[in-house]
Design an enzyme around this catalytic site. Structure first.
Site, PDB file in Angstrom:
ATOM      1  N   LYS A 160       0.855  -1.183   0.000  1.00 21.54           N
ATOM      2  CA  LYS A 160       0.000   0.000   0.000  1.00 21.54           C
ATOM      3  C   LYS A 160       0.894   1.236   0.000  1.00 21.54           C
ATOM      4  O   LYS A 160       1.654   1.464   0.940  1.00 21.54           O
ATOM      5  CB  LYS A 160      -0.924   0.021   1.212  1.00 21.54           C
ATOM      6  CG  LYS A 160      -1.789   1.280   1.254  1.00 21.54           C
ATOM      7  CD  LYS A 160      -2.435   1.470   2.600  1.00 21.54           C
ATOM      8  CE  LYS A 160      -3.013   2.885   2.704  1.00 21.54           C
ATOM      9  NZ  LYS A 160      -3.500   3.183   4.062  1.00 21.54           N
ATOM     10  N   GLY A 203     -11.165   7.950   7.097  1.00 25.97           N
ATOM     11  CA  GLY A 203     -12.301   8.802   7.379  1.00 25.97           C
ATOM     12  C   GLY A 203     -13.528   8.106   7.920  1.00 25.97           C
ATOM     13  O   GLY A 203     -14.430   8.759   8.440  1.00 25.97           O
ATOM     14  N   ASN A 205      -8.796   1.549  10.192  1.00 22.00           N
ATOM     15  CA  ASN A 205      -8.027   1.196  11.378  1.00 22.00           C
ATOM     16  C   ASN A 205      -8.580   1.910  12.609  1.00 22.00           C
ATOM     17  O   ASN A 205      -9.106   1.294  13.531  1.00 22.00           O
ATOM     18  CB  ASN A 205      -6.561   1.524  11.173  1.00 22.00           C
ATOM     19  CG  ASN A 205      -5.658   1.038  12.305  1.00 22.00           C
ATOM     20  OD1 ASN A 205      -4.465   1.301  12.313  1.00 22.00           O
ATOM     21  ND2 ASN A 205      -6.183   0.304  13.276  1.00 22.00           N
ATOM     22  N   THR A 206      -8.521   3.252  12.613  1.00 20.07           N
ATOM     23  CA  THR A 206      -8.905   4.016  13.791  1.00 20.07           C
ATOM     24  C   THR A 206     -10.352   3.761  14.203  1.00 20.07           C
ATOM     25  O   THR A 206     -10.655   3.684  15.396  1.00 20.07           O
ATOM     26  CB  THR A 206      -8.697   5.518  13.543  1.00 20.07           C
ATOM     27  OG1 THR A 206      -7.349   5.750  13.135  1.00 20.07           O
ATOM     28  CG2 THR A 206      -8.981   6.331  14.794  1.00 20.07           C
TER      29      THR A 206
END
Length: 266
Positions: free
Chosen positions: A108, A196, A217-218
């Site tokens: 990535k 986002g 992820n977050t």
């Protein structure tokens, strides 16, 4: 009656390899590797990103390795260039990943523009993409939601284009669905929303628009219960994809009765 399933007959194909799951997950921000593994499993993720410059995957033989929690025979590792701010640095990081992971080609690419917004530096991203593709890498590329740039990255030879929905880690959800639609409708490679997403409804909307997958992820690792949120995201991705395939009804400004009026008794 059993609910129909479509994942087996509707795989996400990246660089020629099919994946049943359209949810890709990160491996950062968890409290430990055990939580990382449990959340990855709850998400049903098959592809997991690894920040080569931040996570041990063999660089330090004496430290715990992410590969113990997420072994390559169970997950497809997606080394990323998180923390890179120019093309040369990103290319070096991908080559290091290839060396550490025995010739692994899928990466990535992420080249950031500044530390405050974490928006991509599109000029450096294009330069790095050209170099990596020429060097034999299968490049999944993080980029802005610019349809022209997305098409250019596809033309370079990237195997997936990954436009942001909102700034990294912001949880704001999809801010410009019209740009995403333009990218999706003109793409011949998978389009995967990257960055986002804040909650399950954001992921479902991305899939309903026609995105091929979502990377997050977050939104999972930062939740009060990451494992439960991972499960919620799995269901949202599946529901959004099914809704896209089923085809939504047109939006109207007036009522449309569920039961027709013709033939009413009396």
């Amino acid at each position: 009656m059993n609910a129909p399933t479509h994942t087996a007959a509707d795989p996400l194909v990246i660089a020629g390899k099919p994946y049943a799951s359209r949810l890709l997950t990160g491996t950062g921000k968890y409290k430990d590797f055990d939580e990382t593994r449990r959340a990855s499993q709850a998400a049903g993720a098959e592809i997991v990103t690894v920040a080569i410059r931040r996570v041990n995957v063999g660089q330090d033989a004496g430290a715990p390795s992410l590969l113990d929690a997420l072994p390559p025979h169970e997950f497809t590792l997606l080394p990323n260039t998180a923390g890179c701010y120019d093309a040369a640095e990103a290319v070096r990081t991908c080559r290091l990943a290839r060396e550490l992971l025995d010739g692994h080609k899928l990466v990535k690419l992420e080249v950031l523009g500044d530390q405050r917004t974490l928006f991509p530096d599109v000029v450096e991203t294009l330069k790095a993409a050209e170099t990596l593709v020429a060097d034999g890498f299968d490049v999944m590329v993080y980029t802005s939601d610019d349809p022209i740039l997305a098409k250019r990255l596809e033309q370079i030879g990237c195997v997936a284009v990954m436009p942001l929905a909102a700034p990294i880690g912001s949880g704001l959800g999809i801010q410009n669905r019209y740009n995403l639609l333009e990218i999706i409708e003109n793409a011949k490679v998978p389009i995967i929303v990257d960055a986002g997403v804040g909650t399950a409804s954001d992921a479902a909307i991305a899939m309903e628009l026609g995105c091929d997958g979502v990377l997050m992820n977050t939104a999972i690792a930062g939740a009060r219960d990451p494992v439960l949120m991972a499960h919620a995201m799995k269901l949202a991705i599946e529901a959004g994809r099914a809704a896209f395939l089923a085809g939504r009804i047109p939006r109207k400004r007036y009522a449309s009765a569920s039961s027709p009026l013709d033939g009413l008794v009396g």
